[in-house]
Structures are given as structure tokens and as C-alpha cells.
Write an enzyme that holds these catalytic residues in place. Structure first.
Site, PDB file in Angstrom:
ATOM      1  NE  ARG A 128     -38.121  51.870  32.771  1.00 47.93           N
ATOM      2  CZ  ARG A 128     -37.739  51.390  31.586  1.00 47.93           C
ATOM      3  NH1 ARG A 128     -38.354  51.765  30.495  1.00 47.93           N
ATOM      4  NH2 ARG A 128     -36.733  50.538  31.510  1.00 47.93           N
ATOM      5  NE  ARG A 153     -35.515  50.511  43.802  1.00 44.54           N
ATOM      6  CZ  ARG A 153     -34.385  49.845  43.874  1.00 44.54           C
ATOM      7  NH1 ARG A 153     -33.804  49.683  45.052  1.00 44.54           N
ATOM      8  NH2 ARG A 153     -33.825  49.341  42.797  1.00 44.54           N
ATOM      9  NE  ARG A 174     -18.171  60.691  27.294  1.00 43.89           N
ATOM     10  CZ  ARG A 174     -17.440  61.802  27.415  1.00 43.89           C
ATOM     11  NH1 ARG A 174     -16.945  62.403  26.356  1.00 43.89           N
ATOM     12  NH2 ARG A 174     -17.175  62.293  28.612  1.00 43.89           N
ATOM     13  NE  ARG A 215     -18.090  53.763  38.439  1.00 40.73           N
ATOM     14  CZ  ARG A 215     -18.796  52.677  38.168  1.00 40.73           C
ATOM     15  NH1 ARG A 215     -19.893  52.412  38.869  1.00 40.73           N
ATOM     16  NH2 ARG A 215     -18.440  51.836  37.217  1.00 40.73           N
ATOM     17  CD  GLU A 275     -15.215  53.890  36.896  1.00 43.62           C
ATOM     18  OE1 GLU A 275     -16.122  54.415  36.226  1.00 43.62           O
ATOM     19  OE2 GLU A 275     -15.274  52.711  37.306  1.00 43.62           O
ATOM     20  CE1 TYR A 309     -22.469  49.539  29.372  1.00 42.29           C
ATOM     21  CE2 TYR A 309     -24.684  48.947  30.073  1.00 42.29           C
ATOM     22  CZ  TYR A 309     -23.349  49.140  30.357  1.00 42.29           C
ATOM     23  OH  TYR A 309     -22.882  48.918  31.625  1.00 42.29           O
ATOM     24  CG  ASP A 361     -26.268  45.638  32.425  1.00 43.90           C
ATOM     25  OD1 ASP A 361     -25.345  46.474  32.522  1.00 43.90           O
ATOM     26  OD2 ASP A 361     -27.449  45.900  32.672  1.00 43.90           O
TER      27      ASP A 361
END
Length: 365
Positions: free
Chosen positions: A171, A175, A248, A279, A299, A347, A349
Site C-alpha cells: 500500500r 490522502r 541494510r 535524508r 543518512e 522490522y 517500530d
């Protein structure tokens, strides 16, 4: 001194597990091979600014229990993640929203934006996406893909988007409102005073040792505790017997600048291929800082070598097959609890790590 738990790794999983165990009368020893506690959420104070040494960490969750838990140790501010994308000098708001579409095409209404995106999707005529590029084109069309996804993603993963699996972006958040809030979660913020405040509060009253490598001190450490909570690399625990799981990595270039405000935002992504970093983070904006100077971090993504800090698991077919072999060994363990991003090769959060650690301790009792 005999401990109930030897906790290998002082990141969020280890710290939350130690807090729960200590609260329930258990004795814990938390060790970490780095010279500091906190794992990747560790902050270093420079020029009065809490610098996120291992990349931007923004706490966000819909889980009220987790939010109340972390807020019981430190108050969180109202920081809202609203990154920008810089593509060859042009700035675009993220995530993709009406501000982005106005910047791309000059549109003013959701219907205008929807029509352009749908026209571009139809032009690609992709019914069954076979790779990340086709998946993205079938979701958002060519303009958004080429300016804001393609080159950024290829920098991140170090290979062409056509070589990446489609599932990486099942996805894409689109918005049709003027809303730059990257996360849709109900709760979001940064600990006031930085993440060290949270970690120090979690580990209050817990014995800790930094600069302590578990593998170099295994013989002395293992007899100290009844159980091990291991948050390090899964393959390393088993001496890489099935091979090395791939990650990575990131190189961080921190710079202190003699200006009060470098880019006006905490996070700016550079989505073109020519810029070598993905970034720039300007740390003071996480806490609405007004210091005279500023600290920025570039980064640079790379393939992590065995000596580099691992950041993002590469869940391709090869690694997933190897992971299953290691998980077969994990299931045979009675006195070791494996938890966290590295030990589970998954991974997470931050809020997911907290929830996972709370659950892991609960499962012990």
C-alpha cells in the site's frame, strides 16, 4: 550475585523487559557492547540539542496501553512527523496528500487529483505487478513514482526497483486532504528531554554494564543468571552456523552548524539518485529547539557488513529460508528468550517493541 535474568542488549526491548521483571521482584543484569544504554534510541547532547545518534526516532501508536506505559516514565511532547521530499531542488510534502498534488500539478480539488492519478494508472495498464516498480505505478501513477519513490527506494535498497519484490509497498498512503501528518496513529510524540530520559527511567534500580560484549564474556556471564533475554543478532547467537542473515545499514554524518535553523523541518528526504544520502535530519525540531546552533545528520544507506550496525532486515527468499533454520534452533531453547528486531530478524517500530517486551515478560508468568 545471582540474577533471575541476564539481558543482552540495553535497547527498548531489554529495558522494558528489565523494568517489568524488576517491578515484580526479579533481579536483572542488563549488558550492552556499546558504551551507552538505549540501543538505537540513544541521544547525545550536542550544543544543548538531543541528537538521535542512530537516526530519527518518532514514537507513534494506536495502542493506548503502550502510550500510557511509556508516558508513565517520561512526558512526551506534541511533535508530529511531517517530512518533506526534495527532488532536484523542488520541495514536496509527505505523505502524498493534497499539498503534494498541488505542488506536482497545481490542482486544487480532490477530484482533480484523483482524475490525474487514475489516468496515469490506467496508462500503465498493469494488472498483476511483478516487482516494486510495477506495484508503485499501479497504485500512484508515473509522476509520483518517478519523483518521490523510484530513486529514493533504489538508494535505500541498493538495487533497481525492478529487482525489488512488489510486497515491499503493498500500500502507499494517498490522502485527498491537506494533511502532512505522516502517521495516522492516535498518539505521537518525542520524550521531553530525549529518549535517554525514558531509558534511564526504565532501567532505574537495574544493574547495568556497558562496553560488555556478551560473546567475549560468555563464560563469566552465563553462570550469573537463571535465564537469558537475548536481543542481539540471531545468527550470531548460533555462531552463524546456517550463514549470515543480511541487513541494510546506515552511515551517519553528524554536523554542527553555526546557524539557528538549517532546513526548517526535522526530516527532509532527498529522492533523487544524484544526492548520495537519503535524508537530512535536523534534530532540534524534534523538540522545538531555539538553540543558537543546529545539528544535522546526513543518512547514507549501504549494505551492512558483519562489523557494521545492522538496521533493516532484508526479508528476501534466501534470508527467510535461513531464518526458518535458525528459528528451528530457537524452539529448542528452554532458558533463552529471544526478542527485538535483531533476535527475531523482523522490522519493528518502537511501539511494537514495547508491546512485544511487555508480552514476553507476561508470558514468563
Amino acid at each position: 550475585m545471582k540474577y533471575d535474568f541476564l539481558i543482552v542488549g540495553a535497547g527498548l526491548f531489554g529495558a522494558v523487559f528489565a523494568q517489568q521483571a524488576t517491578k515484580n521482584g526479579k533481579r536483572c543484569l542488563v549488558i550492552d557492547k556499546r558504551p551507552h544504554l538505549g540501543g538505537n534510541v540513544y541521544c547525545e547532547e550536542i550544543e544543548g540539542i538531543n541528537v538521535h545518534k542512530y537516526g530519527a526516532h518518532i514514537f507513534h501508536t494506536n495502542d493506548k496501553t503502550v502510550w500510557n506505559y511509556v508516558n508513565s516514565f517520561v512526558e512526551f511532547n506534541r511533535y508530529t512527523n511531517s517530512p518533506l521530499a526534495n527532488y532536484k531542488g523542488a520541495l514536496y510534502n509527505l505523505p502524498f496528500n493534497m499539498n503534494t498534488f498541488h505542488q506536482l500539478w497545481g490542482v486544487h480539488t480532490p477530484d482533480e487529483a484523483k482524475a490525474i492519478i487514475q489516468k496515469q494508472i490506467d496508462a500503465e495498464n498493469i494488472n498483476s505487478p511483478q516487482n516494486l516498480e510495477e506495484q508503485a505505478l499501479s497504485l500512484v501513477g508515473r509522476d509520483i513514482y518517478e519523483k518521490l519513490i523510484k530513486e529514493y527506494t533504489e538508494k535505500q535498497w541498493g538495487c533497481p526497483a525492478t529487482d525489488l519484490p512488489a510486497f515491499i509497498i503493498k500500500r502507499l498512503p494517498v490522502r485527498f486532504t491537506f494533511d502532512n501528518n505522516y502517521f495516522k496513529d492516535r498518539y505521537q510524540g518525542i520524550p521531553i528531554g530525549g529518549y535517554n530520559k525514558l531509558v534511564d527511567a526504565l532501567l532505574e534500580g537495574v544493574d547495568t554494564r556497558t562496553n560488555c560484549d556478551f560473546f567475549q564474556n560468555k563464560e563469566a556471564l552465563l553462570p550469573l543468571a537463571d535465564k537469558v533475554v537475548y536481543t542481539g543478532k540471531l545468527d550470531e547467537y548460533y555462531d552463524f552456523q546456517f550463514g549470515h542473515l543480511e541487513y541494510r545499514g546506515l552511515d551517519f554524518k553528524h554536523k554542527t552548524l553555526d546557524t539557528a535553523n538549517f532546513q526548517g523541518n526535522a526530516v527532509v528526504n532527498y529522492t533523487d539518485a544524484k544526492t548520495p544520502y537519503t535524508r537530512i535530519i535536523e534534530h532540534k525540531h524534534f523538540e522545538f529547539g531555539t538553540q543558537a546552533k543546529t545539528v544535522i545528520t546526513e543518512e547514507y544507506p549501504k549494505m551492512a557488513s558483519t562489523s557494521d550496525e545492522p538496521f533493516y532486515p532484508i526479508n528476501n527468499e534466501r534470508n527467510n529460508k535461513m531464518l526458518q533454520q535458525y528459528m528451528g534452533l530457537v524452539k529448542q531453547e528452554d532458558n533463552v528468550i529471544f526478542g527485538g528486531r535483531l533476535a527475531e530478524y523482523k522490522y519493528y517500530d518502537m511501539h511494537q517493541i514495547v508491546a512485544s517486551a511487555l508480552k514476553a515478560y507476561k508470558n514468563e508468568h
